[in-house]
Design a protein around this motif. Structure first.
Motif, PDB file in Angstrom:
ATOM      1  N   PRO A 129       0.810  -1.221   0.000  1.00 41.57           N
ATOM      2  CA  PRO A 129       0.000   0.000   0.000  1.00 41.57           C
ATOM      3  C   PRO A 129       0.844   1.272   0.000  1.00 41.57           C
ATOM      4  O   PRO A 129       0.405   2.307  -0.513  1.00 41.57           O
ATOM      5  N   ALA A 130       2.058   1.200   0.571  1.00 38.94           N
ATOM      6  CA  ALA A 130       2.929   2.379   0.534  1.00 38.94           C
ATOM      7  C   ALA A 130       3.297   2.723  -0.908  1.00 38.94           C
ATOM      8  O   ALA A 130       3.275   3.888  -1.317  1.00 38.94           O
ATOM      9  N   ALA A 131       3.621   1.691  -1.696  1.00 37.74           N
ATOM     10  CA  ALA A 131       3.932   1.930  -3.104  1.00 37.74           C
ATOM     11  C   ALA A 131       2.703   2.408  -3.865  1.00 37.74           C
ATOM     12  O   ALA A 131       2.787   3.313  -4.708  1.00 37.74           O
ATOM     13  N   ALA A 132       1.543   1.808  -3.551  1.00 41.10           N
ATOM     14  CA  ALA A 132       0.300   2.232  -4.211  1.00 41.10           C
ATOM     15  C   ALA A 132      -0.024   3.686  -3.891  1.00 41.10           C
ATOM     16  O   ALA A 132      -0.479   4.442  -4.767  1.00 41.10           O
ATOM     17  N   ALA A 133       0.224   4.097  -2.649  1.00 41.36           N
ATOM     18  CA  ALA A 133      -0.020   5.489  -2.266  1.00 41.36           C
ATOM     19  C   ALA A 133       0.957   6.421  -2.968  1.00 41.36           C
ATOM     20  O   ALA A 133       0.586   7.513  -3.419  1.00 41.36           O
ATOM     21  N   ALA A 134       2.205   5.996  -3.078  1.00 47.01           N
ATOM     22  CA  ALA A 134       3.208   6.836  -3.723  1.00 47.01           C
ATOM     23  C   ALA A 134       2.896   7.052  -5.201  1.00 47.01           C
ATOM     24  O   ALA A 134       3.143   8.129  -5.750  1.00 47.01           O
ATOM     25  N   LEU A 180      -3.813   3.885  -4.843  1.00 42.42           N
ATOM     26  CA  LEU A 180      -4.374   3.285  -3.635  1.00 42.42           C
ATOM     27  C   LEU A 180      -5.893   3.189  -3.770  1.00 42.42           C
ATOM     28  O   LEU A 180      -6.530   4.056  -4.360  1.00 42.42           O
ATOM     29  N   SER A 181      -6.484   2.126  -3.222  1.00 41.10           N
ATOM     30  CA  SER A 181      -7.922   1.925  -3.303  1.00 41.10           C
ATOM     31  C   SER A 181      -8.451   1.371  -1.992  1.00 41.10           C
ATOM     32  O   SER A 181      -7.698   0.809  -1.178  1.00 41.10           O
ATOM     33  N   VAL A 182      -9.750   1.505  -1.781  1.00 40.54           N
ATOM     34  CA  VAL A 182     -10.379   0.981  -0.574  1.00 40.54           C
ATOM     35  C   VAL A 182     -10.268  -0.548  -0.495  1.00 40.54           C
ATOM     36  O   VAL A 182      -9.947  -1.095   0.572  1.00 40.54           O
ATOM     37  N   PRO A 183     -10.538  -1.300  -1.578  1.00 38.44           N
ATOM     38  CA  PRO A 183     -10.346  -2.758  -1.486  1.00 38.44           C
ATOM     39  C   PRO A 183      -8.931  -3.160  -1.091  1.00 38.44           C
ATOM     40  O   PRO A 183      -8.736  -4.117  -0.329  1.00 38.44           O
ATOM     41  N   LEU A 184      -7.919  -2.412  -1.596  1.00 34.46           N
ATOM     42  CA  LEU A 184      -6.543  -2.730  -1.215  1.00 34.46           C
ATOM     43  C   LEU A 184      -6.322  -2.472   0.272  1.00 34.46           C
ATOM     44  O   LEU A 184      -5.695  -3.285   0.967  1.00 34.46           O
TER      45      LEU A 184
END
Length: 433
Positions: free
Chosen positions: A85-90, A94-98
Motif C-alpha cells: 500500500p505504501a507503493a500504491a499510495a506513492a 491506492l484503493s479501498v479494497p486494497l
C-alpha cells in the motif's frame, strides 16, 4: 526478569507503536478515497475478521510451530506487506479494497504474533506466577502508552507528510520487532509423536476451555465485557455531545482519561493480586468496571464522566494483566496457543453484538440506555463468574499446575490433551487445568 524479556518487551513496544500509527492512518487514508460509511466500516472490520474466521485454527497452528520463529517471521511478513500500500499510495493507485485487504492480512498477522507471544512468555519466565504478572503489567502498560497515546497522533502527523509515510513507519516498526524477536532465546516445546488433524487439535483446545470452570470464567469476562464496552463505545461520542455538551477536543480528553486509568490499573494489578488474591482481585475489578459505567450514565458533567471512564479504564487494565497471567501459569504449554486464541476469539466475536445492542437501545429508547444496560450486564457477569474464578479455584489450579509443570507427553489419540478432558484431580480433589 530474564535478559530476554527486555528484548521481547522492546519488540512489542515498537510493534504497538506501529499499530497505533496504522490504527489512525488506515481509516484516514480510506477517508481520502471515499465518504461512503459502509466502505469505511469495511476497512475497520477487515482487521477483526481473522479472529472470527481462523481464531482457534490459528492457535492450533501456533501450538505446532516454534513460537519464537512464528513471531519474527510474522512481523517480517507484515513489514513486507505494508510496502504494497505504501507503493500504491506513492504512485496514486491506492484503493479501498486494497486497504481492506491489507487490514485483513495485518489482522491475520496479529493473530499469529499475539498468540505465539502469549504462549512463549510462560516458557521465557519459567511459568513463575509473580514474574508473569510483573511482565504482563509492563507489556500492557507500554502497549497502552504506545498504541493509545503516542501512535495515533504520530500516525495523523505522518500522514500530513505523505500518504505513504505512516505505512512505511509501521513497516519499519515491524522490521525492528522481527530483528529483536529473532535474537530471543529458543524455548522448548513438546513435540507430538503422532500428528492429528488440525481441526481435531483446534477442537481439543476449545473443549479444554469450555470444560474447565476457571478457564471458562476467565474467557467469559472479556467476552461479556466486550458486549458491554462496545455498546457504550457505539454511543459514547453522541452521549458526550448531547448529554455532556462537549465537542471534539473534549471527547478526545475523555478517551485520554480512560487510557490513563488503564495505565494505572496495569501498574497496580500485581499489588491487587498479592493483597486480595487473584480471584478476589478479578471479581473486584469486574465490579469496578460495572459501577464505573453506571457512574458514567448518571454523570452530571464532563469532569464526573472523565473520572468514571478513568476508573473503568483502571479496572480494565488490571483485569487484562491478572487474567492472562493466571491463564499462562495454569495452562500446559502444548495447549497454550489454542487456549489463548479460543479466549481471544470469544471476545472478538462478542464485540459486534455489543455495537448492535448499543445502537438499537439508543435508537429505541435513549442515549443513556446503552450505558445502563452495559452496567447491568457487567455487574451480572461479575456475580455469575465470581465463584468460577474465586481464590479457592485459583489456588487449586496453581497447586495442580506446580508439581508437573509441563510433561512432554505426546498428543496422541485418546490422551487427555487431545480429547479436551482435564487432568487428574489436584490436591484438593477438584479437577482443574
Amino acid at each position: 526478569m530474564p535478559t530476554g524479556f527486555g528484548r521481547l518487551w522492546t519488540a512489542q513496544t515498537v510493534s504497538s507503536l506501529g499499530d497505533g500509527v496504522s490504527h489512525a492512518a488506515l481509516p484516514l487514508l480510506a477517508l481520502t478515497l471515499t465518504r461512503d460509511p459502509m466502505a469505511l466500516a469495511a476497512v475497520t472490520a477487515a482487521g477483526t475478521l481473522p479472529w472470527l474466521l481462523f481464531g482457534v485454527l490459528g492457535g492450533a497452528l501456533v501450538d505446532r510451530w516454534d513460537r519464537r520463529r512464528t513471531m519474527w517471521v510474522t512481523d517480517a511478513a507484515r513489514a513486507l506487506l505494508l510496502a504494497l500500500p505504501a507503493a500504491a499510495a506513492a504512485f496514486d493507485v491506492l484503493s479501498v479494497p486494497l486497504l481492506a485487504a491489507v487490514a485483513f492480512l495485518l489482522g491475520l498477522g496479529a493473530l499469529f504474533f499475539d498468540t505465539a507471544a502469549t504462549a512463549y512468555l510462560p516458557d521465557l519466565l519459567g511459568r513463575d506466577p509473580a514474574l508473569l504478572e510483573r511482565a504482563n503489567s509492563r507489556l500492557r502498560g507500554t502497549q497502552t502508552a504506545a498504541s493509545g497515546f503516542a501512535g495515533p497522533p504520530a500516525g495523523s502527523a505522518l500522514l500530513a507528510l505523505g500518504r505513504a509515510v505512516p505505512l512505511l513507519a509501521d513497516a519499519l516498526s515491524f522490521a525492528l520487532s522481527a530483528l529483536l524477536v529473532r535474537s530471543l532465546p529458543a524455548a522448548s516445546r513438546p513435540v507430538p509423536q503422532a500428528r492429528e488433524s488440525l481441526l481435531r487439535q483446534a477442537r481439543a483446545g476449545a473443549s479444554y476451555v469450555f470444560r474447565d470452570q476457571l478457564l471458562l470464567g476467565l474467557a467469559l469476562r472479556p467476552a461479556v465485557g466486550n458486549i458491554a464496552f462496545l455498546a457504550v463505545e457505539t454511543v459514547l461520542a453522541l452521549f458526550a455531545h448531547d448529554r455532556l455538551g462537549i465537542g471534539t477536543f473534549g471527547f478526545g480528553l475523555l478517551l485520554t482519561a480512560e487510557a490513563t486509568g488503564g495505565l494505572l490499573g496495569a501498574g497496580i494489578a500485581s499489588f491487587l493480586g498479592r493483597r486480595l488474591g487473584t480471584g478476589t482481585a478479578l471479581t473486584c475489578t469486574a465490579a469496578v468496571e460495572g459501577l464505573a459505567i453506571l457512574g458514567l450514565a448518571v454523570a452530571p458533567n464532563p469532569y464526573a464522566a472523565g473520572l468514571a471512564l478513568a476508573v473503568c479504564g483502571a479496572g480494565m487494565g488490571a483485569t487484562m494483566v491478572l487474567g492472562p497471567s493466571l491463564r499462562q501459569t495454569i495452562v500446559p504449554a502444548h495447549l497454550m496457543g489454542r487456549v489463548a486464541s479460543t479466549s481471544r476469539m470469544l471476545a472478538m466475536c462478542a464485540a459486534p453484538f455489543g455495537a448492535f445492542l448499543g445502537g438499537w437501545l439508543a435508537t429505541t429508547y435513549d442515549v443513556r440506555t446503552p450505558l445502563y444496560a452495559a452496567a447491568g450486564l457487567l455487574l451480572t457477569m461479575t456475580a455469575v463468574t465470581a465463584t468460577m474464578t474465586s481464590n479457592r479455584q485459583v489456588e487449586a489450579a496453581l497447586r495442580a499446575a506446580a508439581p508437573a509443570d509441563e510433561p512432554d507427553h505426546p498428543e496422541t489419540e485418546g490422551t487427555a490433551a487431545d480429547t479436551g478432558a482435564r487432568p487428574a484431580p489436584g490436591p484438593t480433589g477438584q479437577r482443574v487445568a
